[in-house]
Design a protein around this motif. Structure first.
Motif, PDB file in Angstrom:
ATOM      1  N   ASP A 245       5.472  33.015  74.982  1.00 32.95           N
ATOM      2  CA  ASP A 245       6.867  33.026  74.556  1.00 32.95           C
ATOM      3  C   ASP A 245       7.037  32.935  73.049  1.00 32.95           C
ATOM      4  N   VAL A 246       5.962  32.873  72.298  1.00 32.24           N
ATOM      5  CA  VAL A 246       6.077  32.683  70.852  1.00 32.24           C
ATOM      6  C   VAL A 246       5.268  33.731  70.103  1.00 32.24           C
TER       7      VAL A 246
ATOM      8  N   LEU B  89       7.567  31.837  65.540  1.00 41.45           N
ATOM      9  CA  LEU B  89       8.887  32.178  66.048  1.00 41.45           C
ATOM     10  C   LEU B  89       8.924  31.823  67.529  1.00 41.45           C
ATOM     11  N   SER B  90      10.087  31.384  67.994  1.00 42.16           N
ATOM     12  CA  SER B  90      10.221  30.997  69.400  1.00 42.16           C
ATOM     13  C   SER B  90      10.590  32.184  70.275  1.00 42.16           C
ATOM     14  N   VAL B  91      10.018  33.338  69.957  1.00 42.02           N
ATOM     15  CA  VAL B  91      10.271  34.567  70.691  1.00 42.02           C
ATOM     16  C   VAL B  91       9.099  35.497  70.410  1.00 42.02           C
ATOM     17  N   PRO B  92       8.644  36.288  71.387  1.00 40.86           N
ATOM     18  CA  PRO B  92       7.561  37.219  71.125  1.00 40.86           C
ATOM     19  C   PRO B  92       8.051  38.495  70.444  1.00 40.86           C
ATOM     20  N   GLY B  93       7.249  39.037  69.526  1.00 43.12           N
ATOM     21  CA  GLY B  93       7.612  40.315  68.915  1.00 43.12           C
ATOM     22  C   GLY B  93       7.039  40.514  67.532  1.00 43.12           C
ATOM     23  N   ARG B  94       6.215  41.558  67.371  1.00 41.67           N
ATOM     24  CA  ARG B  94       5.658  41.873  66.055  1.00 41.67           C
ATOM     25  C   ARG B  94       6.765  42.265  65.080  1.00 41.67           C
TER      26      ARG B  94
ATOM     27  N   THR C 287      16.491  38.838  73.817  1.00 41.34           N
ATOM     28  CA  THR C 287      16.537  37.512  74.413  1.00 41.34           C
ATOM     29  C   THR C 287      15.711  37.461  75.693  1.00 41.34           C
ATOM     30  N   ARG C 288      15.078  36.326  75.911  1.00 42.85           N
ATOM     31  CA  ARG C 288      14.224  36.133  77.078  1.00 42.85           C
ATOM     32  C   ARG C 288      14.860  35.083  77.983  1.00 42.85           C
ATOM     33  N   GLU C 289      14.898  35.355  79.266  1.00 46.43           N
ATOM     34  CA  GLU C 289      15.443  34.383  80.195  1.00 46.43           C
ATOM     35  C   GLU C 289      14.717  34.475  81.529  1.00 46.43           C
TER      36      GLU C 289
END
Length: 474
Positions: free
Chosen positions: A260-261, A277-282, A320-322
């Protein structure tokens, strides 16, 4: 509460006629979100805002900005009458910018404007009073509205500036008068209005046209059109700060997507940074490093910003992830939803596919037993003459090839669907709405599901349908 605008200040800024004195604590263009004490701006859009002035006053608006006394409104109602409402809003924006000592950063880019704006808001708000638009207010009325809402005692202002046609960015940059201008990236978006990627880069470079004397340009050094941006900065006498994997100033050394990070290693101004970051993504990681560069350029502490940026999460519809719990009675009966349904072009789609490919589905839950990586993709719009090829060629994306199942919606996405191997090909429909009744067959517990498309493709309908399969948990 200190007023944002008095009638005297607004009249001085716009040259308007005030029917009676008033004080406003905010500025609104929509009666649905209007707060008591707002100045209601009667813009003409799909509907003429003058039709809603009476309603705005009934809801507690302090006054209304109009070109005439609307039907059903008393002549002595609190109004400011001007020749043109949009021009007057622009005048308010310029006056608000002139009266503040805030450090201003303006952001543009084909991808990542809003997310980067929100990252900057998150870190700058820890170091002073920060003002930024609540939504993607980045056009000919959104920028002046954002400025007009800015309190005089603001320390930092973050202004997002977008475009869909040539010539739109320069006047907005000149209105915002930024101390720092940032270009996140230049990608194939709005190609229907531009002849080439270079043309888009030239328009994005116009974000620097309004830079204050001694201004700083934060530019993506990795993209193929970076030199166009750099040439514009040089011509304007701006100090250049480049960020990216190949950049000389803020260098992205490593990006690791771990569940998730996203964990980022970077070097900026001779200082080593390790942050998350508290979200995945290059793509988020690249812009985060640009955010640290911009924070430093604004006089903020980039080290503190690198710690605070972990508190940021993407706005709805932008990655956004949920977790959707499909059966509360059975432990693990859930799926992971990546909502990226607000915008899409080949660059942003490739970034989202990388996130999906790095995800870990859950096995031994649901009816299919094996968890899958599932993409539900809507049309990418405004790509110009090459739109068919751009959709079809996504079948060759290395991350897409690792997915288990791909559903497509829209006539353009039919080209990708046709190019997929039979094993990956899910369902296709002419519109996203046609897939909505099939939501329970598109996904299953244990899956990680990406929904992405341009806003006009309306794949957000599918996001809502998937949410209704269970209980949402962020």
């Amino acid at each position: 509460m200190t007023p944002l605008w008095t009638s005297a200040e607004a009249a001085a800024a716009t040259g308007g006629h005030v029917t009676q004195p008033w004080q406003a604590t905010g500025v609104s263009i929509d009666t649905r979100t209007l707060q008591k004490g707002d100045l209601f701006v009667a813009l003409a859009d799909v509907r003429d805002g003058h039709d809603f002035v009476a309603q705005a006053l009934e809801k507690g608006a302090a006054a209304a900005l109009v070109t005439h006394v609307p039907e059903g409104v008393a002549a002595d109602a609190p109004l400011m009458i001007v020749p043109d409402v949009l021009d007057a809003l622009g005048a308010l924006g310029r006056a608000a910018r002139a009266r503040t000592a805030a450090k201003v950063v303006a952001i543009t880019g084909s991808v990542g404007k809003t997310s980067t704006k929100e990252m900057l808001r998150a870190v700058l708000a820890r170091q002073g009073k920060c003002h930024a638009a609540e939504a993607s207010y980045n056009n000919h009325w959104g920028v002046p509205l954002t400025l007009a809402r800015m309190p005089a005692d603001t320390d930092f202002a973050v202004i997002e500036i977008g475009m869909s046609n040539p010539g739109e960015i320069t006047p907005l940059s000149q209105m915002a008068r930024p101390h720092v201008a940032m270009v996140t990236t230049v990608a194939a978006a709005h190609l229907a209005s531009f002849e080439s990627l270079a043309g888009i880069a030239e328009e994005k470079a116009c974000i620097m046209d309004g830079l204050e004397t001694g201004g700083i340009a934060i530019l993506n050094g990795d993209i193929e059109t970076s030199q166009i941006l750099q040439d514009r900065a040089k011509a304007l006498g701006a100090t250049q700060v480049l960020f990216g994997e190949t950049a000389p100033d803020w260098v992205v050394k490593d990006v690791r997507i771990a569940g998730d990070v996203t964990v980022i290693t970077a070097v900026g101004d001779g200082v080593d940074y390790l942050f998350k970051l508290s979200v995945p993504g290059r793509h988020f990681a690249m812009n985060a490093v640009g955010v640290l560069a911009a924070a430093e350029a604004l006089g903020a502490d980039p080290v503190a910003a690198s710690l605070d940026i972990a508190a940021w999460v993407p706005p709805a519809g932008r990655g956004t992830r949920e977790i959707i719990v499909t059966d509360m009675a059975n432990d693990g009966e859930s799926l992971e939803l990546l909502d990226d349904a607000f915008n899409a072009n080949p660059t942003s789609l490739a970034a989202s596919l990388e996130v999906l490919a790095a995800s870990t589905p859950a096995d031994n839950v649901g009816r299919i037993i094996k968890g899958r990586r599932v993409a539900i993709l809507g049309d990418m719009l405004e790509l110009g003459a090459a739109e068919v090829a751009m959709h079809r060629d996504m079948a060759q994306n290395e991350h897409l090839k690792s997915l288990d199942l791909i559903h497509c919606a829209g006539p353009l996405m039919r080209n990708l669907w046709d190019a997929l191997p039979e094993a990956q090909r899910g369902r296709w429909a002419e519109t996203a709405a046609e897939l909505v009744p099939q939501a329970s067959q598109l996904v299953d517990a244990g899956d990680v599901v990406l929904v992405k498309g341009s806003k006009g493709s309306k794949v957000s309908l599918i996001v809502d349908a998937i949410r209704k399969l269970g209980h949402r948990r962020l």
